[in-house]
Motif scaffolding. Structure first.
Motif, PDB file in Angstrom:
ATOM      1  N   GLU A  83      14.116  27.078 -53.478  1.00 34.32           N
ATOM      2  CA  GLU A  83      14.430  27.413 -52.086  1.00 34.32           C
ATOM      3  C   GLU A  83      13.246  27.216 -51.152  1.00 34.32           C
ATOM      4  OE1 GLU A  83      15.723  31.417 -52.156  1.00 34.32           O
ATOM      5  OE2 GLU A  83      17.718  30.969 -52.990  1.00 34.32           O
ATOM      6  N   ASP A  86      13.099  24.234 -48.451  1.00 35.44           N
ATOM      7  CA  ASP A  86      14.078  24.391 -47.374  1.00 35.44           C
ATOM      8  C   ASP A  86      13.666  25.501 -46.419  1.00 35.44           C
ATOM      9  OD1 ASP A  86      15.621  22.353 -48.384  1.00 35.44           O
ATOM     10  OD2 ASP A  86      17.019  23.675 -49.449  1.00 35.44           O
ATOM     11  N   ALA A  90      12.827  24.964 -42.493  1.00 38.92           N
ATOM     12  CA  ALA A  90      13.563  25.723 -41.478  1.00 38.92           C
ATOM     13  C   ALA A  90      12.617  26.534 -40.604  1.00 38.92           C
ATOM     14  CB  ALA A  90      14.570  26.649 -42.157  1.00 38.92           C
TER      15      ALA A  90
END
Length: 373
Positions: A83, A86, A90
């Motif tokens: 994760e 990402d 973001a």
């Protein structure tokens, strides 16, 4: 993680706008209601992005802490590692979105725009290039779904423009086009050149935010308005009625001539729109002059005295001198593909405003940098 300016003032302003929009009389002034609604939507998006930014920061910190925990569960560490890219991407995207929304916008960004293009030095070659620039901007406008309304033009002998003006209406027109003001230089071999020599000509472009009557008060006593027959290359309806309108603003000596409309009333309205926009530009230039000792943006003021760009046809090269941008795709640019130029200018403006707001130069952030720690 790089800090952002305090969000509380933006939240307070959003609350104020929400309260205004809840009032029964809110829509009594349609123009004001539209402006407030646009500001409210932008602020609501800013607040939403800021919340998402903070949430992503918490999630990123938790994932990094889990990876560093020697006693952490191996399966959870694997999920956190998957994760992490990402979350970092973001976080960077939201950081720039929030910061960009916080930077003070140009009050005229959402306005329609009057463009005035005039042949400068170079005679007929300059007039021909003025026509090409006109087509470039109009194609760009059409691609974005904007509307174009002719306001006045003067043709040269070979079909170029000695001068031309038109109104562009649509979303954020001035924001996209405001950096196009200035002197545009073209270097190429004219069709009339028998010896193949490269000539240099110039065209001036003025980008004026459309002014409303509330922006600029014009005393009717300051105007000299005359009507005359439209002049042009001929055709039905030309030179048959006194529809062309010339307005002289006596205090400044500004003269506006509009003849593209078939009615005197339409031409007068167009001429007054151009005059208001020019006077608004004059007023804003005077305000900027008060702060001439401050550090100027690398974008410049957009004044006509500035040579902002060179179009070199033999090398298929376009160079924007304000930001040192050179592109070798001149044929596409002349077809209206000017987004790369506009985006680069907007980026430079963003960086300048960032430095003014934070007191430090803008440094693009990268995923996995120490700022994400």
């Amino acid at each position: 993680m790089d800090s952002l300016p305090e969000i509380l003032p933006f939240q307070r302003r959003l609350d104020e706008l929400d309260a205004q929009m809840a009032e029964p009389s809110f829509y009594s002034n349609a123009r004001k209601a539209a402006e407030i609604s646009r500001e409210q939507q932008k602020l609501a998006q800013l607040i939403a992005d800021h919340k998402a930014y903070e949430k992503t920061g918490v999630e990123l910190a938790e994932a990094q802490a889990l990876l560093k925990d020697p006693a952490g569960d191996a399966e959870l560490k694997e999920l956190a590692a998957a994760e992490l890219p990402d979350l970092q991407a973001a976080r960077i995207r939201l950081h720039e979105a929030v910061l960009g929304a916080m930077l003070p916008p140009d009050a005229a960004d959402s306005r329609n725009t009057v463009m005035e293009i005039r042949a400068g030095t170079g005679g007929e070659e300059a007039a021909l290039f003025a026509a090409e620039l006109t087509r470039m901007y109009q194609r760009y406008a059409e691609e974005r779904g904007w509307k174009i309304e002719p306001m006045g033009s003067s043709l040269s002998e070979r079909g170029g423009y000695r001068e031309v003006s038109f109104l562009i209406t649509g979303q954020d027109v001035y924001r996209q086009l405001k950096f196009e003001s200035g002197v545009h230089r073209v270097q190429r071999v004219p069709l009339t050149e028998a010896n193949g020599r490269i000539h240099t000509s110039t065209v001036t472009v003025a980008v004026l935010a459309e002014a409303e009557e509330v922006d600029i008060h014009i005393d009717p006593q300051d105007l000299e308005i005359s009507v005359q027959r439209a002049s042009g290359p001929g055709g039905q309806g030309v030179n048959t009625t006194d529809s062309a309108v010339r307005i002289i603003h006596k205090p400044t000596g500004m003269m506006v001539y509009c003849a593209d409309g078939r009615s005197q009333q339409k031409n007068k309205a167009s001429a007054m729109s151009v005059l208001r926009s020019r006077l608004l530009q004059l007023k804003e230039d005077a305000e900027r002059a008060k702060y001439a000792d401050e550090r100027r943006s690398q974008i410049g003021t957009g004044g006509r005295s500035e040579r902002i760009r060179t179009y070199n046809f033999p090398q298929s090269r376009m160079t924007d001198h304000r930001i040192g941008l050179t592109l070798y795709s001149l044929s596409q640019i002349m077809q209206g593909a000017i987004d790369p130029v506009i985006e680069a200018l907007q980026r430079a403006d963003f960086e300048e405003k960032f430095a003014a707001l934070t007191g430090q130069p803008y440094t693009p952030r990268r995923a996995g940098s120490s700022d994400d720690e």
